[in-house]
Design an enzyme around this catalytic site. Sequence first.
Site, PDB file in Angstrom:
ATOM      1  N   LYS A  79       0.853  -1.200   0.000  1.00 50.58           N
ATOM      2  CA  LYS A  79       0.000   0.000   0.000  1.00 50.58           C
ATOM      3  C   LYS A  79       0.888   1.248   0.000  1.00 50.58           C
ATOM      4  CE  LYS A  79      -3.948   1.823   2.677  1.00 50.58           C
ATOM      5  NZ  LYS A  79      -4.767   1.619   3.886  1.00 50.58           N
ATOM      6  N   SER A 154      -9.773   1.711   3.458  1.00 49.00           N
ATOM      7  CA  SER A 154      -8.923   2.478   2.569  1.00 49.00           C
ATOM      8  C   SER A 154      -7.950   1.611   1.780  1.00 49.00           C
ATOM      9  CB  SER A 154      -8.150   3.519   3.347  1.00 49.00           C
ATOM     10  OG  SER A 154      -7.325   2.892   4.284  1.00 49.00           O
ATOM     11  N   SER A 178      -9.814  -0.779   7.693  1.00 47.17           N
ATOM     12  CA  SER A 178      -9.393  -0.600   6.305  1.00 47.17           C
ATOM     13  C   SER A 178      -8.727  -1.775   5.630  1.00 47.17           C
ATOM     14  CB  SER A 178      -8.456   0.606   6.222  1.00 47.17           C
ATOM     15  OG  SER A 178      -9.183   1.770   6.521  1.00 47.17           O
TER      16      SER A 178
END
Lengths: 486, 480, 95
Positions: A79, A154, A178
């Site tokens: 990420k 997210s 998330s």
Amino acid sequence: MELHKLKAHELKKLINSKEVKVEEVTNAFFNRIDTTDDKIGAYLYKAKEEAILNAKRLDNKLGAEGKLEGLGGVPVAIKDNISVKGMQNTCGSKILEGYISPYDATVTERIKSSNGIILGKLNMDEFAMGSSNENSAYKKVINPWKKEYVPGGSSGASAAAVAAFESPLTLGTETGGSVRQPSSFCGVVGLKPTYGRISRYGVTAFGSTLDQVGTIGRDVEDCALLTGAIAGIDKMDFTTVNTPVQDYSKSLIKDIKGKKIGIPEEYFGEGLDDKVRKCIDEAIRVLEDNGAIVKKISLPLTEYSLAAYYIISSAEASSNLARFDGIRFGHRSKDALDAIDIYTKSRSEGFGKEVKRRIMLGTYALSSGYYDAYYKKALKVRNLIKQDFAKNFEEFDILVSPTSPSTAFKFGEKTEDVLSMYLSDVYTVPVNIAGLPAISVPCGFVNGLPVGLQFIGNYFREDVLFNMAYSYEASTDWHKKSAVIE
Amino acid sequence: MVKKMEYEVVIGLEVHTELLTKTKMNCGCITEFGGQPNTHVCPVCMGLPGSLPHLNKKVVEYGIRAGLALNCSITKLGRMDRKNFFYPDTPKNYQITQDELPLCRDGHIEIELEDGSTKKIGIERIHIEEDAGKLLHTGAGTLVDFNRAGVPLAEIVSRPDMRSPKEAVKYLEMVKSILSCTGVSDCKMEEGSLRCDANVSVMEKGSNTFGIRTEIKNMNSFKALEKAINYETDRQIKALEAGEKLSQDTRRWDDTKGITTVMRSKEFANDYRYFPEGDLVTLNIDNQWIEEIRKTIPELPREKELRFVEQFQIPRYDAYVLTITMSMADFFEKTAKASDDAKSASNWLMGDISKIMKENATWVEDLKFTPEQLGELIKLINAKTISNAIGKKVIVEMFNTGKSPEIIVKEKGLIQNSDEGEILDIVRKVLDANPKSVEDFKNGKNRVLGFIVGVIMKETRGKANPQIVNKLVNEEIKKY
Amino acid sequence: MSVTKNDVEYVAELARLSFTEKEKHELIGDLNSVLGYIEKLNELDTKDTDIIVNPYYIENKFREDEVEPSMELKYVLENAPQILEEYIVVPKIIE
């Protein structure tokens, strides 16, 4: 053999038995990325050159040493808020456009020293604020199962990339669900470890007392493999703990006889979609069939968790995001008149709407006159929430619930009303406040969209989580289903 | 006639001191002063995304040590907090400090007032925090150097117990003396390792209600502190007498102009939104650790002062001056022991030697001669081998070269001449050569004796024993 | 506790963010909406409850006072928007 369709543990085996080279595997994934990512939108940076070089190096190492331990040459995508030296670290925001990280996050170092291959950096909601990946300043990510639907957030791209076979393993981050929520929306396995289990050094902070790195894979064994490679105390993160990391491979057994499961009734209330409820109920029966004892319990503080979460996370974020100012790195406004103006212009130009909203909320909650009523109050409620869980873990090994009240929603469906987006985190957020570990595994489909089953464990009992999740998975087929990219 | 209002000034001081650890408060970068800009930095002290702080144990230890030396109680369960504000020298745009639970609380020191009495000045709290980077204002913009960002500081906040600028100076001297004695800081105000802000207000004499206070910054010496407080007190009194309302400003002392001016309005800056630093953990300081640290505290200035008076029988004032710095106190003690004459040791150090040091901007640590050598010098004078006047010349040589007094005396042939016969000859020679002076003496002008002695001392290049010269001149002149 | 335009402007200044009039108006609504939801917490009696900062209690983590290598200057400078020799440059500050 479609290499990209294989699980991580399968690839590790093939590499170590010399049936396939690390370079081949790496190329297979880049080919998949090239053909698929235009549709999915998961990758913000494809580290092809670096990856191939490293793959060659690992192939040599394998030749010299005879075997590749740890991640065994398997690729991982990361990420874009977790630092990789020499690569971008946009956090899904324009304010960090152009910033190149001069250092590796601890988890990145551990992936490298564990023989993992880093494929690239993944898209995300800006600064990890969001539940749909719609807040990325760069491009949107689609749910590989249905393109009009969000992948969750997210860490939407981290989950979508795995579901779309663009990487066998990914790292995401959690502050309020998330990793679990997008894993649930995308039909993959996602773990949020105990707070303090995995180092946060190098992970761009959102909520310092909530953030954790999460691991995503296509099945429980894969998730356990990645977790084992990066977990453990780190001297660079004082909030990590000395508690030894268990050998998670030993937890991958079907036997859960006598294990006690608590079902919190507050997670099965009005907000839960009926069809999702059916999948969860069915899943609980599977666990009972496998020998677990199931009992209804109550977690009365559940309805307060979201409120406490939004204060704590926004307050901490307002401080953690102060460093993005255009002074030392990132976007600096061209119109700045003086040293005061430079902050306001750079930040207003660089941050997106949701980020600004949360910073405003957080700043307000900490400001003079409101600190006691909001932030301090929330920290007291945290204590009560912890006690709420602790009471139950005296009797139960694990708690089980849906990961999300619904399956994935459509793009734009929740962006109008700020509260409705926040409310979709209601089953995941209590775990972040208490710091407990939790894992989401696929447990069915509703109208073609995946449903996630959540297991919540006691502090540092990821072994129990993996055991329960593995047992469920071994009795079902959901982890074998593949998304067909339209 | 309307009685003019009498005012009293109320002063509190906030002292920041740089702690002498090898590395910064939250990372392993070095704290050394200077160095190429932006080379003593890392992701942590630069506030790069993803960086986390690592609290330096020595910083906590030094904070506790300072607190114990200043008679504070140590907070058993504490933590670090964040102070949020935007400024280019503050990389994270928050400072890691302590708000609710400072490391030390409720201390005090004693200062000596001019009338010899002592006064207790309370210390509210001491906490540890990070320093900011340095800003260089140029025509091309402001240049930022982060080498100093993250250097550990201790902030010592006094109670508003001081009632005159002199008391404030005494307090600061005492705090500096104690802190440098414990070794936690070198407390050099000129180098910025000791900084002081003053909170000043005035109130009616005899009242208990404090007036509106202003904070004064940018005082870089003890003198500046005194001048600034004097100026501010006058300014406030004049304003009140003119019927003006005072505002709680932050003001900057301008040493060249001798005035304080309001600093750019920082009203919003005051909302620092303190909250606990979640990247660091609870500080649980047990008694065992406190006692271990207490053992590392050497004899403190006041203890030493009293011991010097007792042990060396020197006046209180001397003892006070000699114990202002550890190095001076140490030098004195060794000299006293080497010379067996503490009073002389004290006189030399407080007198001639202090003067030479000041003229040459030298610290005690950098003196070329040793306490043992100074002791030798005193012994030479006491044995009358050289006169005190010669001694003053020898000390200058010792300062410049570091040679021992015996070698200097030998090299320069400075041994005092105490041969009465020789001196008598010279006395008679000089008297013979100055009949007018003899005449003047006979006529009652006693001053002439000093002149004659002067001529003889000049003739003998200062080496004649002055007591013998005096005696013989007195005896001989009467015979003329 | 109702958020007003003044509050929004005060908080925006603290956070170094600027908003158009329309954005400020929206923020008033959004903040009131969220803060209204957060009022829920007042239903809980926390008078005698301690705050908990780190979700898992840890104490006394320290680093020894040992020097670690610093970052190379090039990494500082290459990410900086404006530099002058070894310094990072910002527009002039008016004291």
